[in-house]
Enzyme design. Structure first.
Site, PDB file in Angstrom:
ATOM      1  N   GLY A  62      -3.477  39.002  22.478  1.00  0.00           N
ATOM      2  CA  GLY A  62      -3.005  38.047  21.487  1.00  0.00           C
ATOM      3  C   GLY A  62      -2.251  38.725  20.350  1.00  0.00           C
ATOM      4  CB  ALA A  63      -0.976  41.918  20.000  1.00  0.00           C
TER       5      ALA A  63
ATOM      6  NE  ARG B 261       1.127  32.660  17.549  1.00  0.00           N
ATOM      7  CZ  ARG B 261       1.937  31.611  17.519  1.00  0.00           C
ATOM      8  NH1 ARG B 261       2.909  31.573  16.625  1.00  0.00           N
ATOM      9  NH2 ARG B 261       1.788  30.610  18.354  1.00  0.00           N
TER      10      ARG B 261
ATOM     11  CB  VAL C 287       0.227  43.639  29.565  1.00  0.00           C
ATOM     12  CG1 VAL C 287       0.383  45.050  30.100  1.00  0.00           C
ATOM     13  CG2 VAL C 287      -0.721  43.635  28.369  1.00  0.00           C
TER      14      VAL C 287
ATOM     15  CG  ASN D 104      -6.232  38.744  17.687  1.00  0.00           C
ATOM     16  OD1 ASN D 104      -6.944  38.403  16.747  1.00  0.00           O
ATOM     17  ND2 ASN D 104      -4.958  38.372  17.777  1.00  0.00           N
TER      18      ASN D 104
ATOM     19  CB  SER E 290     -13.938  32.594  13.544  1.00  0.00           C
ATOM     20  OG  SER E 290     -13.730  31.648  12.520  1.00  0.00           O
TER      21      SER E 290
ATOM     22  CE1 TYR F  20     -10.669  29.829  16.575  1.00  0.00           C
ATOM     23  CE2 TYR F  20     -12.152  29.306  14.761  1.00  0.00           C
ATOM     24  CZ  TYR F  20     -11.229  30.141  15.342  1.00  0.00           C
ATOM     25  OH  TYR F  20     -10.873  31.309  14.698  1.00  0.00           O
TER      26      TYR F  20
ATOM     27  CB  ALA G 291     -19.142  25.988  20.169  1.00  0.00           C
TER      28      ALA G 291
ATOM     29  CE  LYS H 234     -12.210  32.851  17.687  1.00  0.00           C
ATOM     30  NZ  LYS H 234     -11.544  34.056  18.217  1.00  0.00           N
TER      31      LYS H 234
END
Length: 264
Positions: free
Chosen positions: A18-19, A21, A66, A96, A156, A169, A171, A173
């Protein structure tokens, strides 16, 4: 997978999911690791061009991109293998990846409710579990052995203070933190340290709308005793320490990184 240069030996090799952005936490984590000499695999779900842009701007060389949907177990296995192949192995996973789509129970149809719960769990929790399995499998089989492996889960504060607009979300986390602690105990004999960050409100392109809207700006800042929200670089600094050699003793820790907005 797009590699910019061949793998460089004797460097920490890091997969950050998730990198893609540039203003996000994942990209900041990738930059923090590259700045200290690591070779980084930048993961993106679908926008390979965005992932390549992040990877191209990292300090140092030997980084790559990737691409794959980590909500799909088959794609998880491929993504991890491409990172292993491209970097010449892996030492670190920073998970992430995540999704946040509002679905309050009183304003969501039953079909929407089911679909959004399933997708949140697939990406936020099961994706982390499957990615961790693949990385651990590699660590256990690599020639130098598993010792020194690191896994960091980006969680989170919502796991503790609740997410009424996005209950799946919150739950997922909470489950992510429990997953990290379970893995920490299981993997400790192999000297693989596993930790999590319970992250609070952070300024990214995904939260800019709330922070820049006069109607919500003050409400968000009112939650924070410091009078501001986090910068992604602050989250990245904590993640980078957790993946360091000095942080082995922190295994099993969930660090509450929220500027005092929630005390646990």
């Amino acid at each position: 997978m797009t590699a910019f240069e061949p793998p460089v030996p004797n460097r920490q090799r890091v997969l950050v999911t998730g990198a893609s952005r540039e203003t996000g936490i994942g990209a900041a984590v990738a930059r923090a690791h590259a700045a200290r000499g690591a070779a980084v695999a930048v993961h993106c779900r679908a926008d390979t061009a965005a992932g390549e842009a992040v990877a191209a701007k990292l300090p140092g060389s030997g980084h790559l991109t990737v691409t794959g949907d980590l909500g799909d177990p088959e794609q998880v296995a491929r993504v991890v293998q491409e990172a292993v192949d491209g970097l010449g192995g892996l030492d670190v996973l920073v998970y992430n990846s995540g999704m946040y789509v509002e679905h309050p129970v009183t304003r969501t149809t039953y079909s929407e409710w089911q679909s959004l719960w399933r997708r949140h769990l697939d990406v936020n929790l099961l994706g982390a579990a499957h990615t961790a399995w693949c990385v651990v499998d590699h660590l256990m089989r690599r020639p130098e052995g598993p010792a020194g492996g690191r896994i960091v889960m980006i969680g989170s504060r919502g796991a503790y203070r609740g997410e009424p607009r996005t209950p799946a979300y919150g739950a997922s986390k909470a489950g992510l933190h429990a997953l990290a602690q379970s893995l920490a105990v299981d993997l400790a004999p192999h000297r693989i340290a596993v930790t999590a960050l319970a992250v609070g409100f952070t300024r990214t392109d995904l939260t800019a709308g709330l922070l820049d809207d006069p109607e919500t700006h003050e409400a968000v800042l009112a939650q924070h005793p410091l009078g501001r929200v986090a910068d992604p670089s602050e989250i990245a600094a904590a993640a980078a320490w957790f993946t360091s050699a000095e942080a082995e003793w922190a295994t099993g820790a969930v660090l509450h990184l929220n500027g005092g907005s929630y005390l646990h």
